[in-house]
Motif scaffolding. Structure first.
Motif, PDB file in Angstrom:
ATOM      1  N   VAL A 240       0.814  -1.206   0.000  1.00  0.00           N
ATOM      2  CA  VAL A 240       0.000   0.000   0.000  1.00  0.00           C
ATOM      3  C   VAL A 240       0.853   1.263   0.000  1.00  0.00           C
ATOM      4  CG1 VAL A 240      -1.730   1.327   1.302  1.00  0.00           C
ATOM      5  CG2 VAL A 240      -1.848  -1.181   1.262  1.00  0.00           C
ATOM      6  N   PHE A 241       0.412   2.226  -0.798  1.00  0.00           N
ATOM      7  CA  PHE A 241       0.894   3.610  -0.698  1.00  0.00           C
ATOM      8  C   PHE A 241      -0.302   4.485  -0.379  1.00  0.00           C
ATOM      9  CE2 PHE A 241       1.331   7.822  -2.609  1.00  0.00           C
ATOM     10  CZ  PHE A 241       2.474   8.271  -1.946  1.00  0.00           C
ATOM     11  N   GLY A 242      -0.155   5.365   0.598  1.00  0.00           N
ATOM     12  CA  GLY A 242      -1.254   6.248   0.987  1.00  0.00           C
ATOM     13  C   GLY A 242      -0.847   7.712   0.933  1.00  0.00           C
ATOM     14  N   LEU A 243      -1.801   8.532   0.550  1.00  0.00           N
ATOM     15  CA  LEU A 243      -1.536   9.965   0.390  1.00  0.00           C
ATOM     16  C   LEU A 243      -2.744  10.759   0.860  1.00  0.00           C
ATOM     17  CD1 LEU A 243      -0.177  11.633  -2.857  1.00  0.00           C
ATOM     18  CD2 LEU A 243      -2.382  12.333  -1.929  1.00  0.00           C
ATOM     19  N   SER A 244      -2.497  11.797   1.659  1.00  0.00           N
ATOM     20  CA  SER A 244      -3.561  12.717   2.084  1.00  0.00           C
ATOM     21  C   SER A 244      -3.291  14.100   1.516  1.00  0.00           C
ATOM     22  CB  SER A 244      -3.625  12.821   3.620  1.00  0.00           C
ATOM     23  OG  SER A 244      -4.029  11.613   4.209  1.00  0.00           O
ATOM     24  N   LEU A 245      -4.297  14.694   0.907  1.00  0.00           N
ATOM     25  CA  LEU A 245      -4.207  16.079   0.461  1.00  0.00           C
ATOM     26  C   LEU A 245      -4.824  16.958   1.543  1.00  0.00           C
ATOM     27  CD1 LEU A 245      -3.609  18.271  -1.625  1.00  0.00           C
ATOM     28  CD2 LEU A 245      -5.812  17.766  -2.689  1.00  0.00           C
ATOM     29  N   VAL A 246      -4.054  17.888   2.070  1.00  0.00           N
ATOM     30  CA  VAL A 246      -4.535  18.766   3.144  1.00  0.00           C
ATOM     31  C   VAL A 246      -5.435  19.833   2.517  1.00  0.00           C
ATOM     32  CG1 VAL A 246      -3.908  20.298   5.041  1.00  0.00           C
ATOM     33  CG2 VAL A 246      -2.438  18.348   4.465  1.00  0.00           C
ATOM     34  N   THR A 247      -6.729  19.677   2.693  1.00  0.00           N
ATOM     35  CA  THR A 247      -7.690  20.599   2.068  1.00  0.00           C
ATOM     36  C   THR A 247      -8.193  21.676   3.024  1.00  0.00           C
ATOM     37  OG1 THR A 247      -9.406  18.971   2.576  1.00  0.00           O
ATOM     38  CG2 THR A 247      -8.487  18.951   0.348  1.00  0.00           C
ATOM     39  N   ASP A 248      -7.899  21.522   4.303  1.00  0.00           N
ATOM     40  CA  ASP A 248      -8.281  22.528   5.297  1.00  0.00           C
ATOM     41  C   ASP A 248      -7.436  22.284   6.534  1.00  0.00           C
ATOM     42  OD1 ASP A 248     -10.346  21.045   7.487  1.00  0.00           O
ATOM     43  OD2 ASP A 248     -10.154  20.070   5.547  1.00  0.00           O
ATOM     44  N   MET A 249      -7.393  23.287   7.405  1.00  0.00           N
ATOM     45  CA  MET A 249      -6.705  23.120   8.683  1.00  0.00           C
ATOM     46  C   MET A 249      -7.758  22.986   9.773  1.00  0.00           C
ATOM     47  SD  MET A 249      -3.525  22.962   7.976  1.00  0.00           S
ATOM     48  CE  MET A 249      -2.908  22.970   9.661  1.00  0.00           C
ATOM     49  N   ALA A 250      -7.655  21.913  10.543  1.00  0.00           N
ATOM     50  CA  ALA A 250      -8.619  21.687  11.624  1.00  0.00           C
ATOM     51  C   ALA A 250      -8.534  22.826  12.623  1.00  0.00           C
ATOM     52  CB  ALA A 250      -8.318  20.359  12.313  1.00  0.00           C
ATOM     53  N   PRO A 251      -9.663  23.462  12.945  1.00  0.00           N
ATOM     54  CA  PRO A 251      -9.629  24.612  13.858  1.00  0.00           C
ATOM     55  C   PRO A 251      -9.217  24.196  15.269  1.00  0.00           C
ATOM     56  CG  PRO A 251     -11.893  23.971  13.389  1.00  0.00           C
ATOM     57  CD  PRO A 251     -11.024  23.160  12.485  1.00  0.00           C
ATOM     58  N   MET A 252      -8.243  24.876  15.810  1.00  0.00           N
ATOM     59  CA  MET A 252      -7.780  24.614  17.170  1.00  0.00           C
ATOM     60  C   MET A 252      -8.290  25.653  18.165  1.00  0.00           C
ATOM     61  SD  MET A 252      -6.097  21.800  17.098  1.00  0.00           S
ATOM     62  CE  MET A 252      -5.368  20.681  15.894  1.00  0.00           C
ATOM     63  N   GLU A 253      -9.086  26.579  17.656  1.00  0.00           N
ATOM     64  CA  GLU A 253      -9.738  27.580  18.516  1.00  0.00           C
ATOM     65  C   GLU A 253     -11.190  27.708  18.081  1.00  0.00           C
ATOM     66  OE1 GLU A 253      -8.306  28.784  21.074  1.00  0.00           O
ATOM     67  OE2 GLU A 253      -6.247  28.150  20.642  1.00  0.00           O
ATOM     68  N   SER A 254     -12.081  27.939  19.017  1.00  0.00           N
ATOM     69  CA  SER A 254     -13.515  27.929  18.728  1.00  0.00           C
ATOM     70  C   SER A 254     -13.973  29.107  17.880  1.00  0.00           C
ATOM     71  CB  SER A 254     -14.321  27.906  20.034  1.00  0.00           C
ATOM     72  OG  SER A 254     -13.982  29.009  20.836  1.00  0.00           O
ATOM     73  N   ASP A 255     -13.183  30.166  17.795  1.00  0.00           N
ATOM     74  CA  ASP A 255     -13.615  31.341  17.039  1.00  0.00           C
ATOM     75  C   ASP A 255     -13.171  31.291  15.574  1.00  0.00           C
ATOM     76  OD1 ASP A 255     -10.943  31.614  17.601  1.00  0.00           O
ATOM     77  OD2 ASP A 255     -11.045  33.741  18.116  1.00  0.00           O
ATOM     78  N   LEU A 256     -12.558  30.166  15.152  1.00  0.00           N
ATOM     79  CA  LEU A 256     -12.153  30.025  13.763  1.00  0.00           C
ATOM     80  C   LEU A 256     -13.310  29.494  12.920  1.00  0.00           C
ATOM     81  CD1 LEU A 256      -8.580  28.512  14.226  1.00  0.00           C
ATOM     82  CD2 LEU A 256      -9.188  30.861  13.613  1.00  0.00           C
ATOM     83  N   PRO A 257     -13.319  29.755  11.604  1.00  0.00           N
ATOM     84  CA  PRO A 257     -14.430  29.292  10.754  1.00  0.00           C
ATOM     85  C   PRO A 257     -14.526  27.767  10.759  1.00  0.00           C
ATOM     86  CG  PRO A 257     -13.087  30.926   9.604  1.00  0.00           C
ATOM     87  CD  PRO A 257     -12.345  30.571  10.858  1.00  0.00           C
ATOM     88  N   PRO A 258     -15.748  27.219  10.760  1.00  0.00           N
ATOM     89  CA  PRO A 258     -15.910  25.764  10.750  1.00  0.00           C
ATOM     90  C   PRO A 258     -15.551  25.173   9.395  1.00  0.00           C
ATOM     91  CG  PRO A 258     -18.048  26.835  10.551  1.00  0.00           C
ATOM     92  CD  PRO A 258     -17.045  27.928  10.796  1.00  0.00           C
TER      93      PRO A 258
END
Length: 295
Positions: A240-258
């Motif tokens: 297996v070869f696996g690849l993830s494309l980072v399409t967003d950054m998971a919010p680490m603060e509640s005031d960031l856009p969902p």
């Protein structure tokens, strides 16, 4: 009873029946399979001499229900090799048990596939990552697996593989090294990372507290797929070869856009061509017999 049949774990003979159907429907005999993640299905569109089979036409095969997953197998030639592409995968949050999410991998094994490429769109957890980064997966954390929901659960037929297999080396080291070499040659070195994917069940995007927890567990990206298919692939002897494309950054603060699924699909398109080039060049450099690779 007839209504319960689709819910029952398939036997070896059931998988063989699906495989026989596919082999009768196409003359292509792929050694390589590609599972196309959200927004990354364009790779299948460049396959040449295509035989296209809709999931709905395959007996006892799951169906894709998520936007960005077209729901068909594409057989043909890619970069000089015979391949089959899943243009749309299945997810636990669609209501499928994990064994069914990964069932196509067993089918691939029976039609002769030896190498599996898995792609997905994922949220970045590592603060050093940015949107549009490409993460080569070196390991994963399966949150469903930690709660005993494993795609191999109940799989005791040894013709599928060892009933209690080791999974400490899921992602092939040689393929990862090849990807790094190819990325450098394509001028993508600055955008390529290597890290750990964590799979969650979905379908909701998680809370800030969950994202912080996942980061502390050692995950660099988070997604809702891939771990079941990869686990089953290694179980039955497919590398297996696996690849993830980072399409967003998971919010680490509640005031960031969902996070928003439509925005993820749109973002995936901005890097999809680069992902396509990377995988095509890797496939091109694979030896015809799928033996050892020398980047």
């Amino acid at each position: 009873f007839d209504e319960l049949i689709p819910l029952l774990r398939p036997t070896y003979e059931d998988i063989q029946h699906i495989s026989d159907f596919l082999l009768k429907t196409t003359n292509h005999r792929p050694k390589i399979a590609v599972i196309c993640g959200s927004g990354l299905g364009g790779l299948a569109d460049v396959v040449q001499e295509q035989d296209v089979i809709d999931y709905s036409d395959i007996p006892n095969f799951p169906k894709s229900t998520v936007q960005g997953h077209r729901g068909r197998l594409v057989f043909g030639h890619l970069a000089g090799k015979t391949v089959v592409c899943m243009q749309g995968r299945f997810h636990q949050y669609e209501g499928y048990p994990l064994w069914k999410v990964a069932m196509p991998v067993r089918v691939f094994k029976m039609i002769g596939v030896e190498t599996l490429f898995v792609t997905n769109a994922a949220g970045g957890l590592n603060s050093g990552y940015t949107i549009d980064d490409i993460m080569i997966i070196k390991d994963h954390i399966s949150m469903p697996g930690l709660t005993t929901d494993n795609p191999l659960k109940g799989s005791t037929n040894e013709r599928f593989g060892n009933p209690i297999p080791p999974v400490s080396e899921l992602y092939d080291r040689e393929l990862r090294e090849l990807a790094m070499s190819v990325a450098g040659g394509l001028g993508l070195g600055q955008a390529v990372r290597e890290g750990v994917l964590v799979q969650v069940g979905g379908p909701s995007f998680d809370t800030v507290s969950v994202f912080k927890l996942l980061r502390r567990l050692g995950a660099d990206c988070v997604g809702m797929s891939s771990a079941p298919e990869v686990t089953v692939a290694r179980h039955c002897g497919i590398r297996v070869f696996g690849l993830s494309l980072v399409t967003d950054m998971a919010p680490m603060e509640s005031d960031l856009p969902p996070t928003n699924h439509l925005e993820i699909l749109e973002t995936a398109q901005t890097r999809a061509l680069d992902v396509q080039k990377l995988i095509c060049e890797m496939i091109k450099q694979l030896p015809n017999n799928n033996d050892s690779i020398r980047p």
